[in-house]
Design an enzyme around this catalytic site. Structure first.
Site, PDB file in Angstrom:
ATOM      1  N   CYS A   1     -50.564  70.568 -54.198  1.00 57.58           N
ATOM      2  CA  CYS A   1     -50.934  70.198 -55.569  1.00 57.58           C
ATOM      3  C   CYS A   1     -52.287  70.752 -56.010  1.00 57.58           C
ATOM      4  O   CYS A   1     -52.446  71.159 -57.168  1.00 57.58           O
ATOM      5  CB  CYS A   1     -50.889  68.683 -55.748  1.00 57.58           C
ATOM      6  SG  CYS A   1     -51.560  67.736 -54.384  1.00 57.58           S
TER       7      CYS A   1
ATOM      8  N   ARG B   1     -49.368  68.817 -41.423  1.00 58.21           N
ATOM      9  CA  ARG B   1     -49.724  67.398 -41.391  1.00 58.21           C
ATOM     10  C   ARG B   1     -49.816  66.938 -39.943  1.00 58.21           C
ATOM     11  O   ARG B   1     -49.003  67.321 -39.106  1.00 58.21           O
ATOM     12  CB  ARG B   1     -48.692  66.559 -42.148  1.00 58.21           C
ATOM     13  CG  ARG B   1     -48.670  66.883 -43.637  1.00 58.21           C
ATOM     14  CD  ARG B   1     -47.710  66.030 -44.415  1.00 58.21           C
ATOM     15  NE  ARG B   1     -47.634  66.468 -45.803  1.00 58.21           N
ATOM     16  CZ  ARG B   1     -46.817  65.959 -46.709  1.00 58.21           C
ATOM     17  NH1 ARG B   1     -45.987  64.978 -46.379  1.00 58.21           N
ATOM     18  NH2 ARG B   1     -46.814  66.419 -47.949  1.00 58.21           N
TER      19      ARG B   1
ATOM     20  N   GLN C   1     -42.481  73.219 -48.079  1.00 57.37           N
ATOM     21  CA  GLN C   1     -41.933  72.392 -49.158  1.00 57.37           C
ATOM     22  C   GLN C   1     -41.349  73.265 -50.267  1.00 57.37           C
ATOM     23  O   GLN C   1     -41.889  74.319 -50.582  1.00 57.37           O
ATOM     24  CB  GLN C   1     -43.022  71.508 -49.756  1.00 57.37           C
ATOM     25  CG  GLN C   1     -43.543  70.430 -48.826  1.00 57.37           C
ATOM     26  CD  GLN C   1     -44.633  69.616 -49.488  1.00 57.37           C
ATOM     27  OE1 GLN C   1     -45.621  70.152 -49.952  1.00 57.37           O
ATOM     28  NE2 GLN C   1     -44.455  68.310 -49.540  1.00 57.37           N
TER      29      GLN C   1
ATOM     30  N   ASP D   1     -41.774  73.075 -53.337  1.00 58.53           N
ATOM     31  CA  ASP D   1     -42.684  72.286 -54.154  1.00 58.53           C
ATOM     32  C   ASP D   1     -42.793  72.838 -55.574  1.00 58.53           C
ATOM     33  O   ASP D   1     -42.727  74.042 -55.791  1.00 58.53           O
ATOM     34  CB  ASP D   1     -44.068  72.301 -53.508  1.00 58.53           C
ATOM     35  CG  ASP D   1     -44.815  71.003 -53.723  1.00 58.53           C
ATOM     36  OD1 ASP D   1     -44.298  70.145 -54.448  1.00 58.53           O
ATOM     37  OD2 ASP D   1     -45.914  70.861 -53.162  1.00 58.53           O
TER      38      ASP D   1
ATOM     39  N   HIS E   1     -44.903  71.770 -59.535  1.00 61.56           N
ATOM     40  CA  HIS E   1     -45.726  70.859 -60.339  1.00 61.56           C
ATOM     41  C   HIS E   1     -45.565  71.231 -61.798  1.00 61.56           C
ATOM     42  O   HIS E   1     -45.648  72.398 -62.163  1.00 61.56           O
ATOM     43  CB  HIS E   1     -47.192  70.948 -59.907  1.00 61.56           C
ATOM     44  CG  HIS E   1     -47.421  70.420 -58.531  1.00 61.56           C
ATOM     45  ND1 HIS E   1     -47.362  71.226 -57.414  1.00 61.56           N
ATOM     46  CD2 HIS E   1     -47.659  69.161 -58.075  1.00 61.56           C
ATOM     47  CE1 HIS E   1     -47.574  70.494 -56.335  1.00 61.56           C
ATOM     48  NE2 HIS E   1     -47.754  69.232 -56.706  1.00 61.56           N
TER      49      HIS E   1
ATOM     50  N   LYS F   1     -43.445  57.038 -57.869  1.00 57.41           N
ATOM     51  CA  LYS F   1     -42.499  58.131 -57.649  1.00 57.41           C
ATOM     52  C   LYS F   1     -41.065  57.636 -57.636  1.00 57.41           C
ATOM     53  O   LYS F   1     -40.794  56.452 -57.468  1.00 57.41           O
ATOM     54  CB  LYS F   1     -42.805  58.834 -56.322  1.00 57.41           C
ATOM     55  CG  LYS F   1     -42.725  57.916 -55.106  1.00 57.41           C
ATOM     56  CD  LYS F   1     -43.013  58.684 -53.815  1.00 57.41           C
ATOM     57  CE  LYS F   1     -42.957  57.749 -52.610  1.00 57.41           C
ATOM     58  NZ  LYS F   1     -42.997  58.469 -51.316  1.00 57.41           N
TER      59      LYS F   1
ATOM     60  N   HIS G   1     -45.310  65.886 -59.901  1.00 55.76           N
ATOM     61  CA  HIS G   1     -45.052  66.518 -58.611  1.00 55.76           C
ATOM     62  C   HIS G   1     -43.553  66.364 -58.330  1.00 55.76           C
ATOM     63  O   HIS G   1     -43.010  65.269 -58.497  1.00 55.76           O
ATOM     64  CB  HIS G   1     -45.802  65.812 -57.478  1.00 55.76           C
ATOM     65  CG  HIS G   1     -47.269  65.638 -57.697  1.00 55.76           C
ATOM     66  ND1 HIS G   1     -48.223  66.245 -56.900  1.00 55.76           N
ATOM     67  CD2 HIS G   1     -47.965  64.893 -58.605  1.00 55.76           C
ATOM     68  CE1 HIS G   1     -49.430  65.883 -57.307  1.00 55.76           C
ATOM     69  NE2 HIS G   1     -49.302  65.069 -58.337  1.00 55.76           N
TER      70      HIS G   1
END
Length: 605
Positions: A303, A332, A350, A352, A354, A433, A479
């Protein structure tokens, strides 16, 4: 009607003893296979298991025995090694004790008295240390000759427990600390009736057969190497092709939906993680390093990089919504005890994205994401459900912002006509979320995608766009990840299909087997034309019998097998064995290429 074993008030479960003691009246929980009933039942079964262990191993000392997604477990210490072969004996003792129908009694001890009673038991002292001070009393549940510190809830009697099974044994660090002592952990499962237990055990056997670690090794998709490090997957050619096939489908769909590709760095100065709140709220899950005496954090999320893309130029309301996507590699810190094939790793990618939008655009953007999600999950044959997760205890931002964001998610799901559950306190630290939970072919539920509304990070990074009135306004940040991560999603897909991947993503779609060397050139021509049209084909021209080469292709779970003999060569025909349809057919060369090309495009997101 079955027996009442507890009540529920404001999502809090109380057993009948606690409800009577506190004078509470709420929604009745009956002894059945409902979620709340299973929670009480399995918590009690953990204590039943502990009582049986204590009877067989009198020196045993116990740490904690919670209910978890896969049933329950207890962590304990014994002076001798316990293995899988001992589970049957423990289970037999559990059945013997349960038949006695011991009553379960709850009572209290002042904290100081409890500390004194268990002064020779360091595991109990560790448990007591972690219990909040509260009113100075600690609750204890007693049954027969066994008792343990516990807040409950529990069944009123052990006689209700008739359908349970111990499933596995493992090691577990005390308190999850890798520097601490290794305890023994035994897992078990319990249901209200034998039929449900048997159904679960069948599912467990099927899950073992489909285990992505086993199937992935057989199909040569990925591997792990301790010399490199735990939780770090190595993608082999076939696994990389599988990933690429999914990525290609996803990329095309993203482009069609107005997403722009971006990429952020994998390490960022710690100052930016402090500004975002990750350092305080997520730091224990991150890796840090020092460069030129400045601390950097290896990104656990994408992000911040996308925020910096947004900040790269002045934005107008006419630009919004802006949709950025990245197949972002993140790291992580996961404890070694929880690593599990591709399902739990330390490095993953990911899918991912945004979205930066105006508040008035939230509902439409979330609805578009939900529609996108449904198309992807339907393509793979998953059923799914959605859940809204609200503000956790460890979080940033004002209550008003959280409430606005939560209501926006509820509105979007209501507009889409989608039923949803509420997970109180399950949100990300920066916003509420929607969690997307899928159900696979054998009935297991998996957490995959997520949609998060974030008004906190835009505020912290002072993001702006110029409104139609020429006034700076703060955008909303959404997100979203639909697959979650490629690693986890491929693990789930592998088990969902048992390695029998659909044609459109299979790592090898067609194996071509020439019967003899005279047909090799024809096989190479066919493979070349298939590859040109996006179909991955391989030739097996090993010096082995035809039947063995066919068996090898079947073991690799390749969807289609082409066998080329001299007759096919002479007539320019294709002899096809479709493993999915269990059919054999003969094709004209050009028509076969055309149909295979179309087959690759049958599915789109």
């Amino acid at each position: 009607m079955s027996e009442v074993i507890g009540i529920k008030i404001d999502n809090q479960i109380y057993d009948t003893q606690s409800a009577k003691e506190l004078g509470l009246d709420g929604q009745s929980i009956y002894f059945d296979n409902s979620k709340d009933s299973l929670f009480i039942m399995r918590h009690t079964c953990a204590h039943l298991m502990a009582e049986a262990i204590k009877a067989l191993y009198p020196e045993a000392q116990f740490f904690v025995g919670p209910v978890v997604d896969e049933g329950f477990y207890y962590d304990f210490r014994v002076n001798q090694k316990i293995g899988e072969e001992d589970l049957m004996q423990i289970e037999s003792k559990m059945k013997e004790i349960a038949k006695k129908g011991e009553t379960i009694v709850k009572y209290y001890l002042p904290r100081e008295e409890a500390i004194e009673r268990f002064k020779s038991d360091d595991l109990k002292q560790a448990v007591i240390k972690n219990i909040p001070l509260g009113d100075g009393r600690l609750s204890i549940y007693s049954q027969g000759e066994f008792e343990d510190l516990c807040r409950g809830p529990h069944l009123p009697t052990l006689k209700l427990l008739t359908a349970f099974k111990l499933t596995k044994i493992a090691g577990a660090y005390l308190g999850g600390d890798e520097q601490a002592e290794m305890l023994t952990r035994i897992y078990g499962i319990a249901f209200a009736d034998r039929e449900s237990l048997n159904q679960y055990l069948k599912q467990l056997e099927e899950a073992k057969r489909r285990d992505h670690r086993k199937v992935g090794m057989e199909m040569e998709l990925f591997s792990f190497d301790e010399e490199i490090g735990a939780g770090l997957a190595i993608w082999l050619p076939k696994g990389a092709r599988l990933r690429r096939n999914i990525e290609n489908l996803l990329t095309q769909a993203l482009i069609e939906r107005g997403y722009e590709p971006v990429r952020g760095p994998e390490i960022l100065k710690s100052a930016v993680w402090k500004r975002s709140g990750h350092y305080t709220n997520y730091g224990e899950n991150m890796y840090f390093t020092t460069i030129d005496e400045v601390e950097y954090g290896i990104k656990p999320m994408n992000c911040i990089g996308h925020i910096k893309v947004y900040q790269s130029t002045l934005r107008s309301y006419r630009d919004l919504p802006l949709r950025f996507y990245e197949y972002g590699i993140v790291h992580r810190h996961e404890k070694s005890g929880v690593l599990h094939g591709l399902l739990r790793v330390r490095e993953f990618t990911q899918d991912d994205a945004h979205i930066f939008c105006r508040p008035s655009q939230i509902a439409e953007e979330v609805q578009n994401i939900i529609d996108f999600t449904k198309k992807i999950l339907n393509a793979f044959g998953f059923s799914y459900e959605m859940e809204i997760s609200t503000r956790p205890e460890k979080s940033i931002g004002d209550d008003k912002i959280w409430e606005e964001a939560t209501q926006a998610l509820k509105y979007a799901l209501n507009e889409c006509g989608i039923d949803y559950a509420i997970d109180e306190g399950g949100g990300a630290f920066y916003g509420p979320k929607i969690d997307i939970k899928i159900t696979d072919a054998i009935g297991r539920k998996w957490q995959c995608g997520t949609i998060q509304i974030d008004m906190n990070l835009p505020e912290r990074f002072q993001l702006e766009y110029i409104s139609e009135y020429n006034i700076p306004q703060q955008p909303v940040m959404i997100h979203r990840a639909i697959l979650g991560s490629f690693e986890r999603f491929i693990a789930i897909l592998t088990e969902h299909f048992g390695g029998e991947f659909p044609f459109f993503i299979a790592p090898t779609q067609i194996i071509v087997i020439p019967i003899n060397s005279l047909c090799n050139a024809y096989a190479k021509e066919l493979c070349k034309d298939l590859l040109k049209n996006g179909v991955y084909a391989e030739i097996d021209e090993k010096n082995e019998t035809l039947n063995k080469r066919i068996r090898n292709a079947e073991k690799q779970r390749v969807p289609m097998i082409v066998v080329l003999g001299e007759k096919e060569l002479e007539e320019r025909k294709i002899s096809l064995r479709d493993r999915r349809d269990k059919q054999q057919s003969l094709w004209e060369y050009d028509n076969f290429i055309k149909i295979m090309k179309e087959k690759m495009r049958e599915v789109s997101f």
